[in-house]
Design a protein around this motif. Structure first.
Motif, mmCIF file in Angstrom:
data_model
loop_
_atom_site.group_PDB
_atom_site.id
_atom_site.type_symbol
_atom_site.label_atom_id
_atom_site.label_comp_id
_atom_site.label_asym_id
_atom_site.label_seq_id
_atom_site.Cartn_x
_atom_site.Cartn_y
_atom_site.Cartn_z
ATOM 1 N N GLY A 214 56.470 36.039 1.160
ATOM 2 C CA GLY A 214 55.037 35.865 1.350
ATOM 3 C C GLY A 214 54.715 35.359 2.749
ATOM 4 O O GLY A 214 53.763 35.828 3.390
ATOM 5 N N VAL A 215 55.513 34.415 3.241
ATOM 6 C CA VAL A 215 55.317 33.908 4.594
ATOM 7 C C VAL A 215 55.602 35.007 5.616
ATOM 8 O O VAL A 215 54.866 35.182 6.594
ATOM 9 C CB VAL A 215 56.232 32.686 4.857
ATOM 10 N N GLU A 216 56.658 35.748 5.372
ATOM 11 C CA GLU A 216 57.027 36.842 6.267
ATOM 12 C C GLU A 216 55.918 37.888 6.342
ATOM 13 O O GLU A 216 55.563 38.361 7.438
ATOM 14 C CB GLU A 216 58.322 37.488 5.777
ATOM 15 N N GLN A 217 55.356 38.237 5.198
ATOM 16 C CA GLN A 217 54.291 39.230 5.172
ATOM 17 C C GLN A 217 53.057 38.724 5.908
ATOM 18 O O GLN A 217 52.403 39.479 6.643
ATOM 19 C CB GLN A 217 53.932 39.587 3.721
ATOM 20 N N TRP A 218 52.736 37.427 5.713
ATOM 21 C CA TRP A 218 51.590 36.861 6.418
ATOM 22 C C TRP A 218 51.766 36.964 7.933
ATOM 23 O O TRP A 218 50.851 37.350 8.657
ATOM 24 C CB TRP A 218 51.410 35.393 6.026
ATOM 25 N N LEU A 219 52.967 36.654 8.420
ATOM 26 C CA LEU A 219 53.209 36.703 9.853
ATOM 27 C C LEU A 219 53.141 38.133 10.377
ATOM 28 O O LEU A 219 52.593 38.389 11.450
ATOM 29 C CB LEU A 219 54.564 36.079 10.182
ATOM 30 N N ARG A 220 53.678 39.078 9.627
ATOM 31 C CA ARG A 220 53.606 40.485 10.045
ATOM 32 C C ARG A 220 52.147 40.920 10.191
ATOM 33 O O ARG A 220 51.769 41.569 11.170
ATOM 34 C CB ARG A 220 54.318 41.378 9.036
ATOM 35 N N GLU A 221 51.340 40.573 9.202
ATOM 36 C CA GLU A 221 49.928 40.962 9.249
ATOM 37 C C GLU A 221 49.214 40.277 10.406
ATOM 38 O O GLU A 221 48.359 40.880 11.066
ATOM 39 C CB GLU A 221 49.255 40.606 7.916
ATOM 40 N N THR A 222 49.556 39.019 10.673
ATOM 41 C CA THR A 222 48.938 38.295 11.773
ATOM 42 C C THR A 222 49.273 38.943 13.112
ATOM 43 O O THR A 222 48.418 39.092 13.983
ATOM 44 C CB THR A 222 49.411 36.827 11.775
ATOM 45 N N LEU A 223 50.536 39.348 13.276
ATOM 46 C CA LEU A 223 50.951 39.976 14.529
ATOM 47 C C LEU A 223 50.258 41.319 14.729
ATOM 48 O O LEU A 223 49.883 41.674 15.853
ATOM 49 C CB LEU A 223 52.470 40.162 14.544
ATOM 50 N N VAL A 224 50.090 42.054 13.646
ATOM 51 C CA VAL A 224 49.389 43.335 13.740
ATOM 52 C C VAL A 224 47.950 43.116 14.190
ATOM 53 O O VAL A 224 47.416 43.828 15.046
ATOM 54 C CB VAL A 224 49.428 44.087 12.401
ATOM 55 N N GLU A 225 47.287 42.097 13.613
ATOM 56 C CA GLU A 225 45.913 41.788 13.990
ATOM 57 C C GLU A 225 45.816 41.398 15.457
ATOM 58 O O GLU A 225 44.890 41.803 16.168
ATOM 59 C CB GLU A 225 45.386 40.644 13.116
ATOM 60 N N GLU A 226 46.796 40.622 15.944
ATOM 61 C CA GLU A 226 46.776 40.194 17.337
ATOM 62 C C GLU A 226 46.971 41.382 18.281
ATOM 63 O O GLU A 226 46.431 41.406 19.387
ATOM 64 C CB GLU A 226 47.868 39.148 17.579
ATOM 65 N N GLU A 227 47.760 42.357 17.827
ATOM 66 C CA GLU A 227 48.009 43.529 18.665
ATOM 67 C C GLU A 227 46.802 44.457 18.715
ATOM 68 O O GLU A 227 46.531 45.093 19.733
ATOM 69 C CB GLU A 227 49.222 44.294 18.135
ATOM 70 N N THR A 228 46.079 44.536 17.609
ATOM 71 C CA THR A 228 44.965 45.487 17.532
ATOM 72 C C THR A 228 43.654 44.919 18.053
ATOM 73 O O THR A 228 42.782 45.653 18.498
ATOM 74 C CB THR A 228 44.756 45.961 16.083
ATOM 75 N N THR A 229 43.490 43.610 18.008
ATOM 76 C CA THR A 229 42.231 42.999 18.434
ATOM 77 C C THR A 229 41.867 43.282 19.892
ATOM 78 O O THR A 229 40.734 43.656 20.198
ATOM 79 C CB THR A 229 42.252 41.481 18.190
ATOM 80 N N PRO A 230 42.789 43.154 20.859
ATOM 81 C CA PRO A 230 42.423 43.459 22.251
ATOM 82 C C PRO A 230 41.958 44.889 22.430
ATOM 83 O O PRO A 230 41.005 45.167 23.162
ATOM 84 C CB PRO A 230 43.718 43.200 23.015
ATOM 85 N N ASN A 231 42.628 45.824 21.749
ATOM 86 C CA ASN A 231 42.230 47.225 21.850
ATOM 87 C C ASN A 231 40.838 47.441 21.285
ATOM 88 O O ASN A 231 40.034 48.184 21.833
ATOM 89 C CB ASN A 231 43.226 48.105 21.100
ATOM 90 N N ALA A 232 40.581 46.741 20.184
ATOM 91 C CA ALA A 232 39.275 46.917 19.533
ATOM 92 C C ALA A 232 38.164 46.399 20.440
ATOM 93 O O ALA A 232 37.094 46.985 20.553
ATOM 94 C CB ALA A 232 39.260 46.198 18.194
ATOM 95 N N SER A 233 38.443 45.268 21.121
ATOM 96 C CA SER A 233 37.387 44.706 21.972
ATOM 97 C C SER A 233 37.180 45.532 23.215
ATOM 98 O O SER A 233 36.108 45.477 23.838
ATOM 99 C CB SER A 233 37.780 43.271 22.367
ATOM 100 N N ALA A 234 38.212 46.290 23.598
ATOM 101 C CA ALA A 234 38.096 47.097 24.807
ATOM 102 C C ALA A 234 37.321 48.382 24.567
ATOM 103 O O ALA A 234 36.866 49.019 25.511
ATOM 104 C CB ALA A 234 39.491 47.423 25.351
ATOM 105 N N VAL A 235 37.226 48.769 23.290
ATOM 106 C CA VAL A 235 36.551 50.039 22.977
ATOM 107 C C VAL A 235 35.064 49.887 23.149
ATOM 108 O O VAL A 235 34.488 48.897 22.747
ATOM 109 C CB VAL A 235 36.886 50.477 21.536
#
Length: 235
Positions: A214-235
């Motif tokens: 569960g902790v591992e899954q939370w961290l994976r999802e958090t990292l994905v969000e961090e990777e996608t957020t800059p791209n989303a704000s740049a659009v």
């Protein structure tokens, strides 16, 4: 292999062969360098490297000694590796946890004294109903350490403690304030403690796996969000 690496290997072999034992003092630098066919500078570099990983203890004005070589001491250096790795690499440490800790928990269900299992329950009770994040993290670290120690395998306990470093845990629990995260964590800890008390190693193993995954899954999802957020704000 570099000259320094050769020197490290030579000293290590002396320890492995039993020529140098825990607590023994190394021969004089000049004598040891001559015996190993090394320059004194190379020998010093080797001693410095082995002292950093707690194989040797350099005592100013006294000499250089082999440490106790206890697993916990030798594995302490891994804590630095955990601290300095990026979050994406921390996922690899979590994968190691997911392999090691369920096995340790299953062993604890067979070996941990009942009094220590009862103390785990008291440890969880000490949190109360609304613990702070800091209290939960501290309790969580102690909870998992006691179980690893209860497995009765000092080497395994050292590995678990090293991989579950405090800085790593602080990163993993950044999202602890998300809905029901605290309650879920406490419930999983209770389930693990209950399986230990009932001497059900496979149930304990399963709950430990669920908990860490569960902790591992939370961290994976958090990292994905961090990777996608800059791209989303740049659009």
């Amino acid at each position: 292999m570099s000259v320094t690496d050769s020197a490290i290997e030579a000293i290590k072999q002396m320890i492995v062969d039993g020529e140098l034992r825990p607590g023994d003092r190394l021969p004089r630098e000049a004598d040891l360098a001559e015996r190993l066919g090394l320059s004194r500078n190379s020998l010093r570099e080797a001693v410095r490297a082995l002292s950093l990983i707690h194989v040797l203890d350099v005592r100013q004005g006294d000499g250089t000694y082999v440490t106790s070589l206890e697993p916990a001491l030798l594995m302490d250096a891994m804590g630095f590796v955990v601290d300095f790795h990026r979050d994406d690499t921390v996922l690899q440490f979590l994968e190691v946890r997911r392999i090691l800790e369920p096995a340790a928990t299953a062993l604890a269900a067979l070996r941990m004294p009942q009094s220590e299992i009862d103390e785990l329950g008291a440890l969880l009770d000490s949190l109360g109903t609304e613990p702070t994040v800091e209290e939960l993290v501290a309790n969580d670290l102690e909870f998992h350490h006691r179980i690893a120690a209860g497995a009765g395998n000092q080497v395994l306990c050292s590995f678990v403690d090293s991989v579950s470093g405090r800085t790593q845990r602080a990163r993993m629990w950044r999202g602890i304030t998300q809905d029901a995260a605290v309650e879920r964590t406490l419930a999983e800890h209770r389930a693990i403690q209950r399986a230990l008390a009932e001497r059900q190693p496979e149930v304990a193993r399963s709950w430990a796996t669920v908990h860490i995954a569960g902790v591992e899954q939370w961290l994976r999802e958090t990292l994905v969000e961090e990777e996608t957020t800059p791209n989303a704000s740049a659009v």
